[in-house]
Design an enzyme around this catalytic site. Structure first.
Site, PDB file in Angstrom:
ATOM      1  N   ASN A  82       0.654  -0.984   0.068  1.00 44.19           N
ATOM      2  CA  ASN A  82       0.126  -0.154  -0.308  1.00 44.19           C
ATOM      3  C   ASN A  82       0.629   1.046  -0.037  1.00 44.19           C
ATOM      4  O   ASN A  82       0.805   2.343  -0.217  1.00 44.19           O
ATOM      5  CB  ASN A  82      -1.114  -0.020   1.373  1.00 44.19           C
ATOM      6  CG  ASN A  82      -1.659   1.641   2.055  1.00 44.19           C
ATOM      7  OD1 ASN A  82      -2.165   1.460   0.992  1.00 44.19           O
ATOM      8  ND2 ASN A  82      -1.062   2.166   2.402  1.00 44.19           N
ATOM      9  N   GLY A  84       3.358   3.879  -0.515  1.00 44.46           N
ATOM     10  CA  GLY A  84       3.388   4.965  -1.773  1.00 44.46           C
ATOM     11  C   GLY A  84       3.480   6.917  -1.784  1.00 44.46           C
ATOM     12  O   GLY A  84       2.750   7.102  -0.462  1.00 44.46           O
ATOM     13  N   GLN A 141      -3.207  10.745 -16.014  1.00 49.57           N
ATOM     14  CA  GLN A 141      -3.613  12.196 -15.616  1.00 49.57           C
ATOM     15  C   GLN A 141      -2.613  13.487 -15.815  1.00 49.57           C
ATOM     16  O   GLN A 141      -0.716  13.221 -14.828  1.00 49.57           O
ATOM     17  CB  GLN A 141      -3.397  11.834 -13.396  1.00 49.57           C
ATOM     18  CG  GLN A 141      -3.621  13.361 -13.109  1.00 49.57           C
ATOM     19  CD  GLN A 141      -5.408  14.063 -13.729  1.00 49.57           C
ATOM     20  OE1 GLN A 141      -6.359  13.314 -14.081  1.00 49.57           O
ATOM     21  NE2 GLN A 141      -5.322  15.484 -13.215  1.00 49.57           N
ATOM     22  N   GLN A 144       1.146  13.998 -13.247  1.00 47.17           N
ATOM     23  CA  GLN A 144       1.315  12.982 -13.060  1.00 47.17           C
ATOM     24  C   GLN A 144       2.273  11.450 -13.946  1.00 47.17           C
ATOM     25  O   GLN A 144       1.492  10.675 -13.558  1.00 47.17           O
ATOM     26  CB  GLN A 144       0.320  12.733 -12.102  1.00 47.17           C
ATOM     27  CG  GLN A 144      -0.886  12.244 -10.867  1.00 47.17           C
ATOM     28  CD  GLN A 144      -0.997  12.030  -9.535  1.00 47.17           C
ATOM     29  OE1 GLN A 144      -2.015  11.850 -10.384  1.00 47.17           O
ATOM     30  NE2 GLN A 144      -0.968  12.730  -8.832  1.00 47.17           N
ATOM     31  N   TYR A 147       3.956   9.421 -10.946  1.00 43.28           N
ATOM     32  CA  TYR A 147       2.419   8.542 -10.274  1.00 43.28           C
ATOM     33  C   TYR A 147       1.584   7.325 -11.569  1.00 43.28           C
ATOM     34  O   TYR A 147       1.820   6.417 -10.946  1.00 43.28           O
ATOM     35  CB  TYR A 147       1.807   9.467  -9.740  1.00 43.28           C
ATOM     36  CG  TYR A 147       0.629   8.626  -8.397  1.00 43.28           C
ATOM     37  CD1 TYR A 147       0.665   8.131  -7.269  1.00 43.28           C
ATOM     38  CD2 TYR A 147      -0.200   8.600  -9.413  1.00 43.28           C
ATOM     39  CE1 TYR A 147       0.372   8.183  -6.280  1.00 43.28           C
ATOM     40  CE2 TYR A 147      -1.449   8.387  -8.666  1.00 43.28           C
ATOM     41  CZ  TYR A 147      -1.019   7.896  -6.393  1.00 43.28           C
ATOM     42  OH  TYR A 147      -1.981   7.705  -6.130  1.00 43.28           O
ATOM     43  N   GLY A 178     -10.610   4.791  -7.074  1.00 43.76           N
ATOM     44  CA  GLY A 178     -10.114   6.455  -7.619  1.00 43.76           C
ATOM     45  C   GLY A 178     -10.048   7.378  -6.874  1.00 43.76           C
ATOM     46  O   GLY A 178      -9.108   7.030  -5.693  1.00 43.76           O
ATOM     47  N   TYR A 179     -10.824   8.667  -6.479  1.00 41.03           N
ATOM     48  CA  TYR A 179     -10.491   9.635  -5.784  1.00 41.03           C
ATOM     49  C   TYR A 179     -11.184   9.273  -4.513  1.00 41.03           C
ATOM     50  O   TYR A 179     -12.579   9.729  -3.987  1.00 41.03           O
ATOM     51  CB  TYR A 179     -10.897  10.795  -6.196  1.00 41.03           C
ATOM     52  CG  TYR A 179     -10.147  11.291  -7.476  1.00 41.03           C
ATOM     53  CD1 TYR A 179      -8.849  11.791  -7.467  1.00 41.03           C
ATOM     54  CD2 TYR A 179     -10.731  10.855  -9.012  1.00 41.03           C
ATOM     55  CE1 TYR A 179      -8.468  12.054  -7.705  1.00 41.03           C
ATOM     56  CE2 TYR A 179      -9.785  11.206  -9.353  1.00 41.03           C
ATOM     57  CZ  TYR A 179      -8.915  12.074  -9.116  1.00 41.03           C
ATOM     58  OH  TYR A 179      -7.967  12.899 -10.098  1.00 41.03           O
TER      59      TYR A 179
END
Length: 240
Positions: A82, A84, A141, A144, A147, A178-179
């Site tokens: 997880n 990041g 995106q 990014q 990322y 998602g967000y």
């Protein structure tokens, strides 16, 4: 015997939700962090989940950390990649240092951590490896590229590793949020947050508990026939 799950970046935000959900499901859980020791120790006091500090972007640190966890708690049978970071900028202004930092923390860490546990999982003919990708690793995106490249790389990593270990009782999957309504998202200016929400078909941010639920589902014995998959949890924003 209670299975041991390790969650990297497991003391804050989505990671903390995953750690707690796994604990509630009956796993013995340990969590890692790399900074903010005060917050990590507070998390540990509240949950009684042991926490360990190491840099997942460094292979030797992961080796040493995993050896310590195994010595104190037993073999790691569930690994949640997880941890990041994000460090955004338009590509024509991005430095090589910024690129390298995000790639190593988000993607190379998956190699580092998984390499340290995969042989034990293969010997035991059991394992669950779940890595956190992102909607932006699927659709891209602006600002990014680092990322998005790392999170897209996690998907390829997941699919190839799943094929290699399918006959060994090891499933390898990814969850692509998602967000989500983390502290970082909720601290954005209201106008920016409103624009983001308007792009999500369900018209709200996701909950950290919804990501945690997807992860814990993939750890279950009833999910043993699911491997090499990417579970999208994004409110319908990206359906690819």
């Amino acid at each position: 015997m209670t299975r041991l799950a390790l969650v990297t970046g497991g003391t804050r935000g989505i990671g903390a939700a995953i750690s707690c959900a796994l604990q509630q499901k009956g796993y013995q859980v340990v969590a890692t962090y790399s900074s903010n020791a005060e917050a990590a120790e507070d998390f540990s006091r509240q949950t009684r989940i042991p926490v360990y500090c190491w840099d997942v972007s460094q292979f030797k640190d992961c080796q040493k950390g995993v050896e310590q966890v195994v010595a104190q708690h037993g073999p790691i049978e569930v690994l949640i990649n997880n941890a990041g970071i994000a460090d955004d900028s338009m590509f024509h202004k991005m430095t090589s240092e910024t690129w390298e930092k995000v790639i190593t923390t988000n993607l190379t860490s998956c190699f580092n951590m998984t390499r340290c546990v995969i042989e034990s999982m293969r010997e035991r003919n059991y394992g669950r490896i779940i890595s956190l990708s992102s909607i932006n690793g699927q659709k891209g995106q602006a600002g990014q590229t680092n990322y998005a490249a790392a999170k897209a790389g996690i998907i390829g990593f997941t699919k190839a590793l799943a094929l290699e270990n399918a006959t060994k009782g090891i499933t390898v999957n990814a969850v692509a949020p998602g967000y989500i309504g983390t502290d970082m998202m909720n601290s954005m200016p209201e106008a920016v947050l409103s624009t983001i929400i308007n792009q999500i078909p369900v018209k709200r941010l996701g909950l950290v508990s919804e990501i945690a639920h997807a992860v814990t589902f993939l750890t279950d014995d009833n999910a043993a026939f699911i491997t090499g998959e990417v579970i999208n949890v994004n409110g319908g924003q990206y359906l690819g």
